[in-house]
Every structure is written in structure tokens, then in C-alpha cells.
Design a protein around this motif. Structure first.
Motif, mmCIF file in Angstrom:
data_model
loop_
_atom_site.group_PDB
_atom_site.id
_atom_site.type_symbol
_atom_site.label_atom_id
_atom_site.label_comp_id
_atom_site.label_asym_id
_atom_site.label_seq_id
_atom_site.Cartn_x
_atom_site.Cartn_y
_atom_site.Cartn_z
ATOM 1 N N LYS A 230 0.247 -1.017 0.208
ATOM 2 C CA LYS A 230 0.212 0.074 0.048
ATOM 3 C C LYS A 230 1.459 1.518 -0.356
ATOM 4 O O LYS A 230 0.661 2.125 -0.275
ATOM 5 N N ARG A 231 2.000 1.070 0.634
ATOM 6 C CA ARG A 231 3.186 2.520 0.275
ATOM 7 C C ARG A 231 3.984 2.741 -0.777
ATOM 8 O O ARG A 231 4.257 3.507 -1.307
ATOM 9 N N PHE A 232 3.377 1.498 -2.037
ATOM 10 C CA PHE A 232 3.558 2.115 -3.241
ATOM 11 C C PHE A 232 2.992 3.045 -4.085
ATOM 12 O O PHE A 232 1.797 3.372 -3.739
ATOM 13 N N THR A 233 3.954 3.938 -4.380
ATOM 14 C CA THR A 233 3.379 5.047 -5.617
ATOM 15 C C THR A 233 4.392 5.180 -6.533
ATOM 16 O O THR A 233 6.068 4.693 -6.440
ATOM 17 N N TYR A 234 3.689 5.314 -7.849
ATOM 18 C CA TYR A 234 4.276 5.582 -8.906
ATOM 19 C C TYR A 234 5.818 6.619 -8.993
ATOM 20 O O TYR A 234 6.921 6.751 -10.028
ATOM 21 N N LYS A 235 5.071 7.318 -8.236
ATOM 22 C CA LYS A 235 5.772 8.920 -8.177
ATOM 23 C C LYS A 235 7.329 8.743 -8.066
ATOM 24 O O LYS A 235 7.964 8.941 -8.258
ATOM 25 N N ASN A 236 7.153 7.733 -6.386
ATOM 26 C CA ASN A 236 8.504 7.067 -6.329
ATOM 27 C C ASN A 236 9.130 6.240 -6.649
ATOM 28 O O ASN A 236 10.343 6.662 -6.902
ATOM 29 N N PHE A 237 8.347 5.239 -7.065
ATOM 30 C CA PHE A 237 9.053 4.727 -8.068
ATOM 31 C C PHE A 237 9.928 5.222 -9.175
ATOM 32 O O PHE A 237 10.966 4.762 -9.494
ATOM 33 N N LEU A 238 9.452 6.199 -9.828
ATOM 34 C CA LEU A 238 10.630 6.856 -10.284
ATOM 35 C C LEU A 238 11.282 7.973 -10.494
ATOM 36 O O LEU A 238 12.128 7.801 -11.100
ATOM 37 N N SER A 239 11.046 8.150 -9.066
ATOM 38 C CA SER A 239 12.345 8.969 -8.773
ATOM 39 C C SER A 239 13.301 7.417 -8.112
ATOM 40 O O SER A 239 14.610 7.934 -8.468
ATOM 41 N N GLU A 240 13.277 6.690 -7.531
ATOM 42 C CA GLU A 240 13.692 5.932 -7.276
ATOM 43 C C GLU A 240 14.652 5.263 -8.217
ATOM 44 O O GLU A 240 16.140 5.102 -7.804
ATOM 45 N N TYR A 241 13.725 4.832 -9.355
ATOM 46 C CA TYR A 241 14.300 3.695 -10.560
ATOM 47 C C TYR A 241 14.580 4.857 -11.349
ATOM 48 O O TYR A 241 15.006 4.157 -12.782
ATOM 49 N N VAL A 242 15.307 5.971 -11.464
ATOM 50 C CA VAL A 242 15.222 6.889 -12.609
ATOM 51 C C VAL A 242 16.239 6.719 -13.525
ATOM 52 O O VAL A 242 16.611 6.521 -14.500
ATOM 53 N N GLU A 243 17.669 5.813 -12.619
ATOM 54 C CA GLU A 243 19.128 5.674 -13.366
ATOM 55 C C GLU A 243 18.042 4.288 -14.340
ATOM 56 O O GLU A 243 18.866 4.770 -15.317
ATOM 57 N N ASP A 244 17.050 4.110 -14.314
ATOM 58 C CA ASP A 244 17.208 2.466 -14.996
ATOM 59 C C ASP A 244 15.870 2.591 -15.636
ATOM 60 O O ASP A 244 15.463 1.965 -16.922
ATOM 61 N N ILE A 245 15.272 3.979 -15.999
ATOM 62 C CA ILE A 245 14.017 4.255 -16.641
ATOM 63 C C ILE A 245 14.511 5.026 -18.118
ATOM 64 O O ILE A 245 14.708 6.730 -18.070
ATOM 65 N N ARG B 247 -7.294 -4.098 -16.557
ATOM 66 C CA ARG B 247 -7.270 -3.001 -17.662
ATOM 67 C C ARG B 247 -7.501 -1.469 -17.042
ATOM 68 O O ARG B 247 -6.541 -0.573 -17.252
ATOM 69 N N LYS B 248 -8.248 -1.335 -15.760
ATOM 70 C CA LYS B 248 -8.620 -0.457 -15.787
ATOM 71 C C LYS B 248 -7.399 0.375 -15.049
ATOM 72 O O LYS B 248 -6.651 2.023 -15.057
ATOM 73 N N THR B 249 -7.172 -0.522 -13.611
ATOM 74 C CA THR B 249 -5.976 -0.452 -12.613
ATOM 75 C C THR B 249 -4.641 0.196 -14.016
ATOM 76 O O THR B 249 -3.832 1.235 -13.875
ATOM 77 N N ARG B 250 -4.164 -0.866 -15.043
ATOM 78 C CA ARG B 250 -3.409 -0.675 -16.002
ATOM 79 C C ARG B 250 -3.540 1.106 -17.007
ATOM 80 O O ARG B 250 -2.851 1.533 -16.629
ATOM 81 N N THR C 99 -1.659 6.325 -16.758
ATOM 82 C CA THR C 99 -1.589 8.274 -17.292
ATOM 83 C C THR C 99 -0.999 8.099 -16.256
ATOM 84 O O THR C 99 -0.447 9.772 -16.104
ATOM 85 N N GLU C 100 -1.098 8.133 -14.764
ATOM 86 C CA GLU C 100 -0.256 8.074 -13.542
ATOM 87 C C GLU C 100 1.312 8.383 -13.938
ATOM 88 O O GLU C 100 1.936 9.929 -13.809
ATOM 89 N N ILE C 101 2.073 8.167 -14.667
ATOM 90 C CA ILE C 101 3.276 7.882 -14.884
ATOM 91 C C ILE C 101 4.123 8.832 -16.294
ATOM 92 O O ILE C 101 4.688 9.449 -16.131
ATOM 93 N N ARG C 102 2.609 8.860 -17.187
ATOM 94 C CA ARG C 102 3.134 10.228 -17.637
ATOM 95 C C ARG C 102 3.380 11.594 -17.951
ATOM 96 O O ARG C 102 4.182 12.227 -17.861
ATOM 97 N N LYS C 103 2.184 11.470 -16.609
ATOM 98 C CA LYS C 103 2.031 13.321 -15.712
ATOM 99 C C LYS C 103 3.251 12.851 -14.942
ATOM 100 O O LYS C 103 3.321 14.072 -15.220
ATOM 101 N N GLU C 104 3.746 12.060 -14.826
ATOM 102 C CA GLU C 104 4.924 12.674 -13.622
ATOM 103 C C GLU C 104 6.312 12.377 -14.536
ATOM 104 O O GLU C 104 6.918 13.169 -14.270
ATOM 105 N N LEU C 105 5.729 11.027 -15.350
ATOM 106 C CA LEU C 105 7.074 11.814 -16.786
ATOM 107 C C LEU C 105 7.322 13.163 -17.194
ATOM 108 O O LEU C 105 8.275 14.110 -17.119
ATOM 109 N N ASN C 106 5.845 13.665 -17.029
ATOM 110 C CA ASN C 106 6.489 15.294 -17.782
ATOM 111 C C ASN C 106 6.871 16.183 -17.105
ATOM 112 O O ASN C 106 6.974 17.353 -17.322
ATOM 113 N N ILE C 107 6.648 16.071 -15.844
ATOM 114 C CA ILE C 107 6.269 17.426 -14.590
ATOM 115 C C ILE C 107 8.158 16.980 -14.324
ATOM 116 O O ILE C 107 9.576 17.927 -14.978
ATOM 117 N N GLN C 108 8.509 15.559 -14.709
ATOM 118 C CA GLN C 108 9.917 15.479 -14.435
ATOM 119 C C GLN C 108 10.863 16.310 -15.163
ATOM 120 O O GLN C 108 11.970 16.488 -15.107
#
Length: 368
Positions: A275-290, A307-310, A315-324
Motif C-alpha cells: 500500500k505504500r507503493f506510489t509511481y512517483k516514488n518508483f520513478l524517483s527511485e529508479y530514474v537511472e533504470d528508466i 485494464r482499468k488499474t493498468r 496515465t499517472e506515469i506519463r503525467k509524472e514523467l512530463n513534470i520531471q
């Protein structure tokens, strides 16, 4: 076309005094194009005695037309003019008339890609990583080296070589920002203001330079004068770059492997964090691997079955990557299309003829 390295082989029986060596070095270093630019350099330890006496020189084709390498050679005819004039100068000097043959030992050809206006060289780091993975498919034992601004941790130059020790390469690909490269040449007095006035696109030039040690037999001065140097090597180098970096199947393997790698990481993190997992933290943690948004998107499809979860995750990932990307500049979205664009640019290079390569009045009266 950029630089070639040559052995100038003297007639048998030549044996120079120290003074004659100094004079020969001075003459060759002092060769100038009709435009008044120095374009020939003798290597530091470039006078060699052995079975043959030779002088090792580098010819800079851009410096024949301008005071530094900012000039872009784009046509075969430009190279032919340099070759013809170089031979003419050798044949006219009494001391250099004893040169009986020329051997080409290295050829460097850079291809120029114009970066987007709002982007800097190091923003393309993920593109360099993808190309490095492609290169290592052929040369598994080698490492890709980067010159990095230590304080800012930003790439300045990236080199791929076919040997573990880059200086011992037979084949090397170097990617660099040309303006930064010129600015770093402490042995040259670069008039950057004048250079930028003449070449305003210089800050946006990314250079993909292929360098190869050449093993071909010596040729006479007459043969070198007529040799279609640029035609032969530009075509070969394009083919080589495509094979090593831009082959579709090769890149397809790279993308599939990275999708698999990120799928495993994403699955493990979701399971561990729960439940502590967030895509924002994931993207920040693994920025060197993405390396690419599309790679991560495919990884999400592999891991999330609903499908809906995916769709929500993507959508969340793309939004965060655009911000970064907007905040830091590092390109993550559109990496594949940029790799393809660079490949297309290289393929189209040198096919056209610039209408106005050198000012006509500059060449008036020149012996071309």
C-alpha cells in the motif's frame, strides 16, 4: 568529414639532421589553405625512423575552410579540393619533394544532429544509454565511457569503443556537443564570438563521430590526390553506424530486454511496498533504470492485468514523467523517435550539396 591521419613516407636513403627535422616539422605545421587557415599538424613524436622514414601528420578538412572545426564539410568536392591542394604544396617544397608515398592510417567522420532548441546535450542521456546497450550487443566485453561535469553530473562526451581500453581502439564512436568540444580545446585560440556569428547553430550541434584505424597499402602522391576518400569512407561509416547502433532488430532486442528488466523491478517493488507503493516514488527511485517511457509502459502492461488499474497507472506515469522532464530536461518521453531521427539524419548526411559552402570572394584567385 573531419580529420585524417597520414604517414608521409620518404624516399629510401633519407636521413635527416635535427635541424632538417625541425625545418620539415615547421613547413608541414605551417601549411595554409588559400584562405589563410592552418590545416596540417605534425604529431608530437611524428618523425619516425625504422625500415622506412615517415612523418605522421593530421589533416583537418574543416580548418582548410575556417579557423577551427566549426565549419561543416558536406560535399565530396570540398574534400577533393583539400587533397589536391595538399599534394600541390608537398610537390612545390624542395624538402618535401622526397616524399614518395602516403599511407592513410586513421579517418574520422562526424555526422551532425541538430538538437531541439530548448534541449541541452546531457538531456539526451537516455538516448546515449540505449545506443550503448545496442553497441554492447556486438562488443560485450567493452565499456561505454563518459566524460562528465563532476559537480553537475552531466555528460559532456560519450565514447563507445571496440576495446576495453578506449585509447587502444580500432573502431570508436564518440558523441559530443560540438560547441563544448571546441571550447575545451586549450591548445587552440578559439574566437568563439566570430565562430558563433558564422555558425549560429553551433550550440545545438550533436556530433556522432566514427573513428577507425585504417590498414591499407601506401599510395603514390598522384593516387592520393585522386583517391575518393570521402565517398569511400562516408558510405562505409554510415553502414557501420547503422549496424552497431541503429539496426531495427538490434534495438528491438534492447527494448525487449529492458521491458523484461523493468517488469521484474516493478513487480518486486509493488509486492514489497504494497500500500505504500506510489509511481512517483518508483520513478524517483529508479530514474537511472528508466530509459524510455514506452519501455516502462510495456512493463506496466506485463505486471498489471486489470485494464482499468493498468490504464490509471500509465496515465499517472506519463503525467509524472512530463513534470520531471519539464523540470529537469532529461528526455524520457519520445526516446525511440529521437533514436530513429538521429539514424535518419545520418543516413541522409552528405547526400545534398550546399549551394553556398564558402564565400565566392574568399576563393577568388585560389588554385583549386
Amino acid at each position: 568529414m573531419d580529420t585524417i591521419q597520414l604517414d608521409l613516407i620518404f624516399e629510401d636513403g633519407c636521413d635527416f639532421t635535427r635541424e632538417e627535422e625541425r625545418r620539415i616539422r615547421k613547413i608541414l605545421d605551417g601549411l595554409e589553405s588559400p584562405l589563410g587557415y592552418s590545416y596540417c599538424d605534425v604529431l608530437r613524436n611524428g618523425i619516425i625512423y625504422g625500415e622506412e622514414i615517415k612523418v605522421i601528420v593530421k589533416l583537418s578538412f574543416p580548418r582548410f575552410y575556417f579557423e577551427n572545426n566549426a565549419y561543416l564539410i558536406s560535399t565530396y568536392d570540398e574534400c577533393k579540393k583539400v587533397q589536391r591542394y595538399f599534394i600541390k604544396q608537398l610537390q612545390e617544397d624542395r624538402r618535401l619533394q622526397k616524399i614518395k608515398a602516403i599511407r592513410i592510417t586513421r579517418v574520422d567522420i562526424p555526422f551532425t544532429y541538430i538538437m531541439e532548441k530548448d534541449k541541452r546535450f546531457y538531456d539526451y542521456t537516455n538516448i546515449f544509454k540505449v545506443l550503448a546497450l545496442a553497441f554492447n550487443k556486438t562488443y560485450e566485453e567493452t565499456e561505454v565511457k563518459s566524460m562528465v561535469d563532476t559537480l553537475k553530473k552531466r555528460e559532456q562526451t560519450v565514447s563507445y569503443a571496440d576495446t576495453p581500453t578506449i585509447s587502444a581502439y580500432n573502431k570508436k564512436i564518440t558523441i559530443y556537443n560540438q560547441m563544448k568540444n571546441l571550447d575545451s580545446k586549450i591548445t587552440e585560440d578559439i574566437d568563439m564570438k566570430k565562430t558563433l556569428e558564422r555558425f549560429p547553430d553551433l550550440p545545438r550541434r550533436m556530433r556522432i563521430e566514427m573513428s577507425k584505424r585504417i590498414n591499407r597499402k601506401e599510395m603514390s602522391l598522384k593516387e592520393f590526390k585522386k583517391f575518393k576518400l570521402f565517398e569511400e569512407y562516408s558510405i562505409k561509416y554510415k553502414e557501420e553506424l547503422k549496424k552497431l547502433l541503429f539496426d531495427k532488430e538490434l534495438l528491438g532486442e534492447v527494448y525487449e530486454e529492458e521491458i523484461e528488466k523493468l517488469s521484474e523491478i516493478l513487480d518486486e517493488e509493488r509486492e514489497f511496498q504494497k500500500k505504500r507503493f506510489t509511481y512517483k516514488n518508483f520513478l524517483s527511485e529508479y530514474v537511472e533504470d528508466i530509459y524510455d517511457y514506452k519501455i516502462l509502459r510495456e512493463a506496466v502492461k506485463n505486471v498489471i492485468t486489470k485494464r482499468k488499474t493498468r490504464e490509471g497507472a500509465i496515465t499517472e506515469i506519463r503525467k509524472e514523467l512530463n513534470i520531471q522532464e519539464e523540470r529537469k530536461g532529461l528526455i524520457v518521453i519520445g526516446v525511440r523517435s529521437i533514436v530513429k531521427d538521429i539514424a535518419d539524419t545520418i543516413e541522409k548526411s552528405f547526400k545534398g550539396q550546399r549551394k553556398k559552402k564558402v564565400e565566392k570572394d574568399e576563393l577568388e584567385g585560389s588554385p583549386f
